[in-house]
Scaffold this motif. Sequence first.
Motif, PDB file in Angstrom:
ATOM      1  N   UNK A 116       0.872  -1.169   0.000  1.00 32.20           N
ATOM      2  CA  UNK A 116       0.000   0.000   0.000  1.00 32.20           C
ATOM      3  C   UNK A 116       0.910   1.221   0.000  1.00 32.20           C
ATOM      4  N   UNK A 117       0.759   2.090  -0.983  1.00 33.95           N
ATOM      5  CA  UNK A 117       1.673   3.231  -1.072  1.00 33.95           C
ATOM      6  C   UNK A 117       0.935   4.499  -1.477  1.00 33.95           C
ATOM      7  N   UNK A 118       1.342   5.626  -0.848  1.00 30.61           N
ATOM      8  CA  UNK A 118       0.632   6.874  -1.097  1.00 30.61           C
ATOM      9  C   UNK A 118       1.357   8.035  -0.446  1.00 30.61           C
ATOM     10  N   UNK A 119       1.029   9.257  -0.907  1.00 33.60           N
ATOM     11  CA  UNK A 119       1.596  10.453  -0.321  1.00 33.60           C
ATOM     12  C   UNK A 119       0.549  11.509  -0.058  1.00 33.60           C
ATOM     13  N   UNK A 120       0.844  12.408   0.864  1.00 34.89           N
ATOM     14  CA  UNK A 120       0.016  13.561   1.167  1.00 34.89           C
ATOM     15  C   UNK A 120      -1.389  13.112   1.607  1.00 34.89           C
ATOM     16  N   UNK A 124       3.033  -4.704   3.426  1.00 35.22           N
ATOM     17  CA  UNK A 124       3.940  -3.579   3.601  1.00 35.22           C
ATOM     18  C   UNK A 124       3.255  -2.280   3.166  1.00 35.22           C
ATOM     19  N   UNK A 125       3.744  -1.181   3.719  1.00 37.91           N
ATOM     20  CA  UNK A 125       3.171   0.125   3.408  1.00 37.91           C
ATOM     21  C   UNK A 125       4.304   1.135   3.234  1.00 37.91           C
ATOM     22  N   UNK A 126       4.154   1.985   2.216  1.00 39.15           N
ATOM     23  CA  UNK A 126       5.135   3.041   1.956  1.00 39.15           C
ATOM     24  C   UNK A 126       4.400   4.372   1.957  1.00 39.15           C
ATOM     25  N   UNK A 127       4.748   5.230   2.906  1.00 39.50           N
ATOM     26  CA  UNK A 127       4.091   6.523   3.072  1.00 39.50           C
ATOM     27  C   UNK A 127       5.048   7.647   2.708  1.00 39.50           C
ATOM     28  N   UNK A 128       4.561   8.610   1.950  1.00 33.59           N
ATOM     29  CA  UNK A 128       5.362   9.757   1.542  1.00 33.59           C
ATOM     30  C   UNK A 128       4.714  11.045   2.037  1.00 33.59           C
ATOM     31  N   UNK A 129       5.474  11.881   2.717  1.00 35.88           N
ATOM     32  CA  UNK A 129       5.047  13.257   3.007  1.00 35.88           C
ATOM     33  C   UNK A 129       3.620  13.346   3.537  1.00 35.88           C
ATOM     34  N   UNK A 130       3.359  12.636   4.626  1.00 33.90           N
ATOM     35  CA  UNK A 130       2.016  12.624   5.198  1.00 33.90           C
ATOM     36  C   UNK A 130       2.095  12.697   6.709  1.00 33.90           C
ATOM     37  N   UNK A 131       0.947  12.581   7.380  1.00 38.17           N
ATOM     38  CA  UNK A 131       0.923  12.745   8.834  1.00 38.17           C
ATOM     39  C   UNK A 131      -0.188  11.932   9.486  1.00 38.17           C
ATOM     40  N   UNK A 132      -0.165  11.922  10.821  1.00 37.60           N
ATOM     41  CA  UNK A 132      -1.168  11.193  11.602  1.00 37.60           C
ATOM     42  C   UNK A 132      -2.391  12.043  11.890  1.00 37.60           C
ATOM     43  N   UNK A 133      -2.199  13.347  11.933  1.00 38.71           N
ATOM     44  CA  UNK A 133      -3.298  14.299  12.162  1.00 38.71           C
ATOM     45  C   UNK A 133      -2.960  15.567  11.401  1.00 38.71           C
ATOM     46  N   UNK A 134      -3.953  16.144  10.724  1.00 38.65           N
ATOM     47  CA  UNK A 134      -3.654  17.340   9.943  1.00 38.65           C
ATOM     48  C   UNK A 134      -3.448  18.528  10.880  1.00 38.65           C
ATOM     49  N   UNK A 135      -2.393  19.260  10.631  1.00 35.97           N
ATOM     50  CA  UNK A 135      -1.956  20.309  11.546  1.00 35.97           C
ATOM     51  C   UNK A 135      -2.782  21.590  11.413  1.00 35.97           C
ATOM     52  N   UNK A 136      -2.812  22.423  12.463  1.00 40.19           N
ATOM     53  CA  UNK A 136      -3.443  23.748  12.347  1.00 40.19           C
ATOM     54  C   UNK A 136      -2.858  24.566  11.191  1.00 40.19           C
ATOM     55  N   UNK A 137      -1.560  24.416  10.956  1.00 42.20           N
ATOM     56  CA  UNK A 137      -0.884  25.079   9.838  1.00 42.20           C
ATOM     57  C   UNK A 137      -1.499  24.648   8.510  1.00 42.20           C
TER      58      UNK A 137
END
Length: 350
Positions: free
Chosen positions: A144-148, A167-180
Amino acid sequence: MPSPHRERVICTMLQNFTYRHEEPFQLESGEWLPYIELAYTTYGKLNESKDNVIWVCHAFTGNANPSEWWNGLIGSGRLFNPEEHFVICANILGSHYGSTNPLSNNPETGEPFFHDFPFLTNRDVVLSFDKLREHLGIDQINTLMAGSLGGQQALEWSISQPDIFKEMILFSTNAVHSPWGIAFNESQRMAIEADESWKKRNPKAGIDGLRIARSIALLSYRNYETYNRTQSRDEGQINFFRANTYQNYQGEKIQRRFNAFSYWSLSKMFDSHDVSRGRGSLADALALVKAKTLVIGISSDVLFPVEEQRFLAANIPNATFEEIDSTYGHDGFLIEFEAMTKAIVNWRKN
């Protein structure tokens, strides 16, 4: 009997499909869609053991053809190629490229949903993916692969269905979207709202605001160094700068290929992202992931700073973090193919 060469051509051909779920589809908000359609592509052929599935989740305004926007990773001769793999990518709910979205027909009114389209979260998208997976008869997904935004959905899926992924490949992402990140999205929605046409029930409503929204977004996708290098000013110049032209060009480009309703809906989806919702802490939620995971961050990303990817790798069991040195900012995950390929190959060796 077809020749071996012809069989190879057939197996490696990109194919487009639409999956339709006829029953009412309940959303996390408690609202319902009367039906859902998912436009999706397959690339390659599912082998007999069904262990060569690569599931790709696209980013914000992406489409279901990853060989188009990730052609340095996916395609003939690439790391993820149709000769060996069965690549699947579905256009997400709410998006402009064939799946159920605000311009789809609402059977209750006989016209498009427009502003009445219900609020979507990443969990709704993941549930629709799982409906498609079941429809295709796939029990296990190798990668499973994805970004943003797509990376947020991949992460959510790996938590809600942890036994499916190897397996999983994550690019440029997060667990919770930031206030920014939320602030950037709200600024883009404000631009759409300021367009006098936005209140109209018309497919082109908000289209001028969309142009400005995309210009705002570009500032978060790149950074100071990127603009200095790619949009430099000429000596003695006092007007008509490359940066002026670039911002206008990108705004006009999104007007030609997207709609303001989908843009609005998907930006709200971004904001809602929080894997800990209903699961305790972020660490508690991330601990549910079972897939061997590689998390890749871009050193100059100001929208999803590398601290967010380090946090993922530190809290997902059996995860590895890799930082790619790049001046392309958030867009680096769509550009730095050589470095990303090298990181994935090295990770798989360990």
